[in-house]
Design an enzyme around this catalytic site. Sequence first.
Site, PDB file in Angstrom:
ATOM      1  N   LYS A  43       0.861  -1.180   0.000  1.00 38.07           N
ATOM      2  CA  LYS A  43       0.000   0.000   0.000  1.00 38.07           C
ATOM      3  C   LYS A  43       0.900   1.233   0.000  1.00 38.07           C
ATOM      4  CE  LYS A  43      -3.756   2.337   2.456  1.00 38.07           C
ATOM      5  NZ  LYS A  43      -4.674   2.276   3.623  1.00 38.07           N
ATOM      6  N   LYS A  87       1.040  10.031   5.894  1.00 32.60           N
ATOM      7  CA  LYS A  87       1.170   8.637   6.304  1.00 32.60           C
ATOM      8  C   LYS A  87       2.429   7.986   5.741  1.00 32.60           C
ATOM      9  CE  LYS A  87      -3.813   8.125   6.931  1.00 32.60           C
ATOM     10  NZ  LYS A  87      -4.980   7.215   6.864  1.00 32.60           N
ATOM     11  N   LYS A  98      -2.042  -1.496  -3.803  1.00 37.48           N
ATOM     12  CA  LYS A  98      -2.905  -0.318  -3.788  1.00 37.48           C
ATOM     13  C   LYS A  98      -2.032   0.917  -3.906  1.00 37.48           C
ATOM     14  CE  LYS A  98      -6.424   1.966  -0.919  1.00 37.48           C
ATOM     15  NZ  LYS A  98      -7.149   1.957   0.376  1.00 37.48           N
ATOM     16  N   SER A 114     -10.114   5.520  -5.008  1.00 32.19           N
ATOM     17  CA  SER A 114     -11.103   6.588  -5.185  1.00 32.19           C
ATOM     18  C   SER A 114     -10.652   7.663  -6.150  1.00 32.19           C
ATOM     19  CB  SER A 114     -11.428   7.210  -3.826  1.00 32.19           C
ATOM     20  OG  SER A 114     -10.261   7.737  -3.208  1.00 32.19           O
TER      21      SER A 114
END
Length: 330
Positions: free
Chosen positions: A196, A223, A254, A280
């Site tokens: 990710k 993050k 991802k 998204s």
Amino acid sequence: MYPLKRNRRLRSNEAIRSLVRETIITPNDFLVPLFIVEGKGVKEEIASMPNYFRYSLDLLENEVKELWNLGLKSVLLFVKVPDNLKDNKGTEALNPNGLMQRAIKTVKNICPDMLVMTDVAMDPYSSYGHDGVVKNGLILNDETVDILTDMSLSHAEAGANFVAPSDMMDGRILSIREAFEANGFYNTGIMSYSAKYASAFYGPFRDALDSAPVDMENVPKDKQSYQMDPANRFEAIRETEMDIDEGADMVMVKPGLCYLDIVREIKNTVDVPVAVYQVSGEYAMLKAAAEKGWLNHDAVMMEQITAIKRAGADVIASYFAKDVVKLLNK
């Protein structure tokens, strides 16, 4: 001299193109993300994700029935938690009567055969919008893993078939797997978000769940200390192999389109199913461009989905799932 071998023979009409097509999209390829909120009669569109909605549990039932009737058999649940229930330790995530736990039971009650996967991460429950416990400007790994393990057990107890840890904390797969074994959840699967990346494509998702990091002193503003650097390739393989060694049944890359090289690398390396999350931002960009008339929505959507599967995805988590299947069913 004319060529004896003419590759165009196999492209000359739709019948032959269909016959020799290498990558076939079916409803079985998809994992459908669903956003859940408290309340009744709630179906609210997410502003940055046109034609995608948050559902209260009563209307979730209708959505699940529609998905099943379309041939979509797997869902991935996310919850939008009220601000008053958020804290630094994700306490609400462990509530046996929490929104996630009730959502799992709702899906299973209305459609027992639907495969239910659940998001395991602290950010929807965190007052700081992070995937872990925040202390002195740092995200604490081991303390967070303990919470994620308890969260996973809570989801398994509620009836989830799979948990999907999306946090990127070190060692959480082993901890969750050991807890499942110790508590008799031998058949509860783990789909690890193994690769990710710290992507700029997540913005609309964070709008959907109100889970963006808050701008406060001594709180990391992004993050990047736990999600992966988009510049790295070998790290993704190492992360994925470690998660499999720790007990992951499936692994995920991802986002999708910008990381198809990673998908292929991992698919060529591991012997478990590989999932891809078409995130998204990828969804929102196409919706916006199509609304402007700049792109053909359905043609680009199918090209993107085909590229993801061609790259090696066994499972595609996509907000386009219903759109694709309705198009296939025409």
